[in-house]
Each structure stands twice: as C-alpha cells, then as structure tokens.
Design a protein around this motif. Sequence first.
Motif, short mmCIF file in Angstrom:
data_model
loop_
_atom_site.label_atom_id
_atom_site.label_comp_id
_atom_site.label_asym_id
_atom_site.label_seq_id
_atom_site.Cartn_x
_atom_site.Cartn_y
_atom_site.Cartn_z
N GLU A 32 0.86 -2.70 -5.58
CA GLU A 32 1.16 -4.03 -6.13
C GLU A 32 0.70 -5.10 -5.16
N SER A 33 0.38 -6.28 -5.69
CA SER A 33 0.06 -7.42 -4.84
C SER A 33 0.44 -8.69 -5.58
N GLY A 34 0.67 -9.74 -4.80
CA GLY A 34 1.02 -11.02 -5.39
C GLY A 34 1.72 -11.90 -4.38
N GLU B 214 8.17 1.62 -9.62
CA GLU B 214 9.32 2.35 -9.06
C GLU B 214 9.10 2.63 -7.58
N ARG B 215 7.84 2.86 -7.20
CA ARG B 215 7.55 3.18 -5.80
C ARG B 215 7.88 1.99 -4.89
N LEU B 216 7.50 0.79 -5.31
CA LEU B 216 7.81 -0.40 -4.53
C LEU B 216 9.31 -0.67 -4.50
N LYS B 217 9.97 -0.48 -5.65
CA LYS B 217 11.43 -0.67 -5.69
C LYS B 217 12.12 0.27 -4.71
N LEU C 50 0.84 -1.20 0.00
CA LEU C 50 0.00 0.00 0.00
C LEU C 50 0.87 1.24 0.00
N ASP C 51 0.45 2.22 -0.76
CA ASP C 51 1.13 3.52 -0.77
C ASP C 51 0.10 4.61 -1.01
N GLU C 52 0.04 5.56 -0.09
CA GLU C 52 -0.90 6.69 -0.19
C GLU C 52 -2.34 6.23 -0.43
#
Length: 254
Positions: free
Chosen positions: A230-232, A244-247, A223-225
């Motif tokens: 992403e999920s999996g 890029e945010r998850l990276k 979760l972001d903002e």
Amino acid sequence: MSVPMVEARGVHKSYAGVQVLKGVDLTVVRGEVTCLIGPSGSGKSTLLRCINHLEKHDSGELRVDGELVGYEMRGTKLHELNDKRICAERSQIGMVFQRFNLFQHLTVLDNVTIGLIKVRGLDSDAARKKARELLARVGLSEKDKHYPSQLSGGQQQRVAIARALAMEPKLMLFDEPTSALDPELVGEVLDVMKDLALSGMTMIVVTHEMGFAREVANTVYFLDEGIIEESGTPADVLGAPKSERLKSFLSKVL
C-alpha cells in the motif's frame, strides 16, 4: 511538470536466488519526505541501497533527478558507469546508516571536514568553517573536539547527519537512523530530521517510528515481502489501512 527526485519502475533485486525486491514502483517528489515502513526483511533497506548504487538492482529502471542510477544508455544498451562517475553520483546523495559509520580515530570536526576536503576540494579553513556551521545546525557545536567514543548514540547519529549534509546533497536517505539508539535519545535525532524536512530537503526514510511518519511524511510506502502493498498519505496508510497485511503490521507497531 518537474521531474521526480526519485523514480523506480519495476525494480527487482535478488540475493543468492532469493527475491528481495519484486518489481517495486515508487515516486519521490522533490522537496518532500517519503517514509518506507514494513517488517524486517521486506526489502526497505535494499531499495534504499539500490537508490545510491550501493547495491546493483537486477532489472527495472531507477532514476535520481531524471538520470539513470549507476548506468547510462549508449545506443540501445545499458552500460554501467565507471567507479569515478558512480562516486560523483553518490556524492550528491546523503546516506545516514543505522550504525553511524563514523571514523573512530577522527574528532567530530574532522569527521565532518574530511569529505569537504577530499571530495569537494575545500581548503582546510573553509572546510572547518562549514563543518562548524553544520555542527551548530545539529546542536553539537561544543562537541567538535570530541571523538565518537565520547558521544552518546544520538550525538553520533547527529554528527553522521552533519557529515552527510556537508556534501550539499540533493537527496537524503536514512536507513532506520534511530533503531540502534536508546529510547530517550531517539527524539534528538528525529528533531534534526524534522528541521531538515522543514528546510525543503528531499528525504527517503526507512523507519519504525510511526509518529515521525505520521507527522513529517508526505507519502508512506508499506513494503512486505519485496512488494509495495500500500502507499499514500500518512492519513491513508496509517489511519485507514486497506489490506489485512498492513492492518496486522500496524496492530503490532502502533
């Protein structure tokens, strides 16, 4: 096909005009472990609190075991359940908080028995027998006469887990259960949680412990903002991030 233990569809939640959850979709399969990861303020804890109606979501649909959380449909309109029915719903969902929330004036044994007596209606002898079994399960048999102030943080959190399990919940929610602990005490709490996962308990865990998420989770949501970025599987989300945010997030926590 079995009904998911938890299903969120388009869940929104705001505080004082600030959107914290912006249309979250999430599915938790019964018997599996789901980890919620993300930066502070991303909405993870709010989502957890909405699942057991400690917070009311503003819109969208939230179901546990196929039933609407905190509401029922009468005709074509949603009506909030009364306090008694909400408490009955909540008693089937165990919640373990960051700060233990134990009763400081009660012994460890009494912390676990109080719900068995007041909520489940067991007599004192049966409640104590059950409580001692649960304390043994979390490795604290010898601490039953101690008070919370006499325990380490890790031990207090294990008592909190035993207390939640006393209600025989169908779902366990963990809100950053190790973040208030000294690093050397984290492992003892995670070991209890791993054992719980192996027993087939459905669990949703808000955590910064990426090793636990990688080892124990069936599904990871980032979760972001207020949105799910992403999920999996852990291998996908933690091992092969796409956004890029998850990276960026993983580069700081791994």
